[in-house]
Scaffold this motif. Sequence first.
Motif, short mmCIF file in Angstrom:
data_model
loop_
_atom_site.label_atom_id
_atom_site.label_comp_id
_atom_site.label_asym_id
_atom_site.label_seq_id
_atom_site.Cartn_x
_atom_site.Cartn_y
_atom_site.Cartn_z
N THR A 1 44.66 39.91 49.01
CA THR A 1 45.73 40.49 48.22
C THR A 1 44.87 41.75 47.49
O THR A 1 43.77 41.79 47.22
CB THR A 1 46.47 39.68 47.28
OG1 THR A 1 47.02 38.74 47.81
CG2 THR A 1 47.42 40.48 46.25
N PHE A 2 45.88 42.86 47.62
CA PHE A 2 45.19 44.17 46.93
C PHE A 2 46.07 44.81 45.94
O PHE A 2 47.22 44.69 46.14
CB PHE A 2 44.85 45.15 47.94
CG PHE A 2 43.78 44.70 48.85
CD1 PHE A 2 42.48 45.20 48.61
CD2 PHE A 2 43.81 44.12 50.21
CE1 PHE A 2 41.19 44.80 49.61
CE2 PHE A 2 42.96 43.78 51.23
CZ PHE A 2 41.68 44.07 50.57
N LEU A 3 45.40 45.61 45.06
CA LEU A 3 46.19 46.16 43.91
C LEU A 3 45.88 47.69 44.58
O LEU A 3 44.58 48.30 44.94
CB LEU A 3 45.53 46.21 42.79
CG LEU A 3 46.02 47.36 41.50
CD1 LEU A 3 47.59 47.36 41.60
CD2 LEU A 3 45.44 47.18 40.40
N GLU A 4 46.98 48.41 45.02
CA GLU A 4 46.81 49.80 45.94
C GLU A 4 47.68 50.97 44.85
O GLU A 4 48.78 50.65 44.41
CB GLU A 4 47.32 49.59 47.25
CG GLU A 4 46.96 48.50 48.00
CD GLU A 4 47.51 48.45 49.45
OE1 GLU A 4 46.86 47.86 50.28
OE2 GLU A 4 48.45 49.14 49.54
N MET B 1 41.87 47.91 45.39
CA MET B 1 40.99 46.74 45.04
C MET B 1 41.41 45.70 45.34
O MET B 1 42.73 45.29 45.15
CB MET B 1 40.44 47.12 43.44
CG MET B 1 41.60 46.86 42.35
SD MET B 1 41.05 46.84 40.87
CE MET B 1 40.09 45.34 40.63
N GLU B 2 40.57 44.64 45.70
CA GLU B 2 41.02 43.33 45.86
C GLU B 2 41.18 42.49 44.40
O GLU B 2 40.36 42.94 43.60
CB GLU B 2 40.02 42.56 46.76
CG GLU B 2 40.49 41.24 47.37
CD GLU B 2 39.61 40.62 48.45
OE1 GLU B 2 40.09 39.55 49.09
OE2 GLU B 2 38.71 41.13 48.63
N ILE B 3 42.48 41.69 44.50
CA ILE B 3 42.53 40.78 43.35
C ILE B 3 43.19 39.70 43.91
O ILE B 3 43.23 39.28 45.20
CB ILE B 3 43.81 41.66 42.82
CG1 ILE B 3 45.07 41.53 43.62
CG2 ILE B 3 43.39 42.83 42.08
CD1 ILE B 3 46.37 42.12 42.74
N ALA C 1 40.95 45.92 36.79
CA ALA C 1 42.30 46.62 37.23
C ALA C 1 42.78 47.72 36.23
O ALA C 1 43.21 48.42 36.82
CB ALA C 1 43.30 45.38 37.22
N ASP C 2 42.83 47.71 34.94
CA ASP C 2 43.13 48.72 34.26
C ASP C 2 42.47 49.93 34.36
O ASP C 2 43.06 50.89 34.46
CB ASP C 2 42.99 48.14 32.47
CG ASP C 2 43.82 49.39 31.72
OD1 ASP C 2 45.05 49.14 31.88
OD2 ASP C 2 43.06 49.83 31.02
N ALA C 3 41.24 49.91 34.34
CA ALA C 3 40.40 50.94 34.63
C ALA C 3 40.85 51.68 35.92
O ALA C 3 40.69 52.87 36.23
CB ALA C 3 38.86 50.57 34.40
N GLY D 1 46.87 57.13 36.48
CA GLY D 1 47.26 57.76 35.13
C GLY D 1 47.87 56.73 34.39
O GLY D 1 48.19 57.15 33.01
N TYR D 2 48.13 55.62 34.90
CA TYR D 2 48.95 54.64 34.05
C TYR D 2 48.08 53.25 33.67
O TYR D 2 47.04 53.26 34.26
CB TYR D 2 50.11 54.10 34.96
CG TYR D 2 51.17 55.10 35.18
CD1 TYR D 2 52.09 55.38 34.00
CD2 TYR D 2 51.40 55.60 36.34
CE1 TYR D 2 53.18 56.17 34.45
CE2 TYR D 2 52.42 56.37 36.61
CZ TYR D 2 53.43 56.77 35.72
OH TYR D 2 54.28 57.83 35.86
N GLY D 3 48.18 52.88 32.46
CA GLY D 3 47.56 51.60 32.28
C GLY D 3 48.20 50.45 32.74
O GLY D 3 49.52 50.48 32.83
#
Length: 274
Positions: free
Chosen positions: A111-114, A129-131, A145-147, A154-156
């Motif tokens: 699973t990735f955050l893209e 990044m893999e999550i 993840a936040d960084a 541009g979003y937190g």
Amino acid sequence: MDVISNISEAAAAKFPALERMSPITLGEMDSIKLMNRVDTKYVTTERMLALVLDRAEADGYRVLVTQTGRMCPYSTLYYDTPDLAMYTAHLNGVLRRRKVRTRTYLSSGQTFLEVKRKDNHGRTRKKRMEIPVGAMENFANVPDADAFLRKRSGYGVEELQPRLYTIFRRITLVNPAMTERLTIDTALEFVNLATGEKAGLGDAVIIELKQDGLCPSPMKDILLDLRVKPFRVSKYCVGTVMTDPDVRKARFKMKVRYIEKITGCPLQGGMRRN
């Protein structure tokens, strides 16, 4: 595994050319990730797709084969702000825009955050990044993840909410020269987490040609010869239009109507109000 077997059997029955194509593995595809690319999208039907695959097989295209077979199930969750800033930017024709999503690749179990960003020259850049698999609907506590989000989008983390699930089955083709990748999404369904509504695209197929823009494309010639025309479409935006009665629709509503014209039948899902 029964679901995966059923998908493989359905693919073989509908698209026999897939079984004749030479396979390519995920490892072999590492050289053509195309994370910085030009995308061209097309919408057609499963009947026309069978003809496209026949031509692709004759031209030596290879098909991605994983443990789930030659047609892979995907699950993607799109995120947006409470006021749908990313959807609205697309609706308003903003050239520089981005999308944030989590995606589970059942073929690899990852699973990735893209973050996908499109510039004003039409080039798409994707970073991921893999999550953990369990963080698909809530990655707030995932380290970095936040960084990652702030740098790429541009979003937190606290500014975004899970909005729309898209579920589909994907075929991935690679040309003999290894200079382009073709993703073909079928059996598209949407689930809106904000409204609880569901919708689907029925017989519609979304084809996306991904290339660096510098090399000739045999697939473009195949699609042109079969009169399958380029058509700009966003699964996130179309799915949102079909499952959220209160969003502004404008040109996205017209895109849904165009897909209905191509498939020859009304689509499942709500298009009420606005």
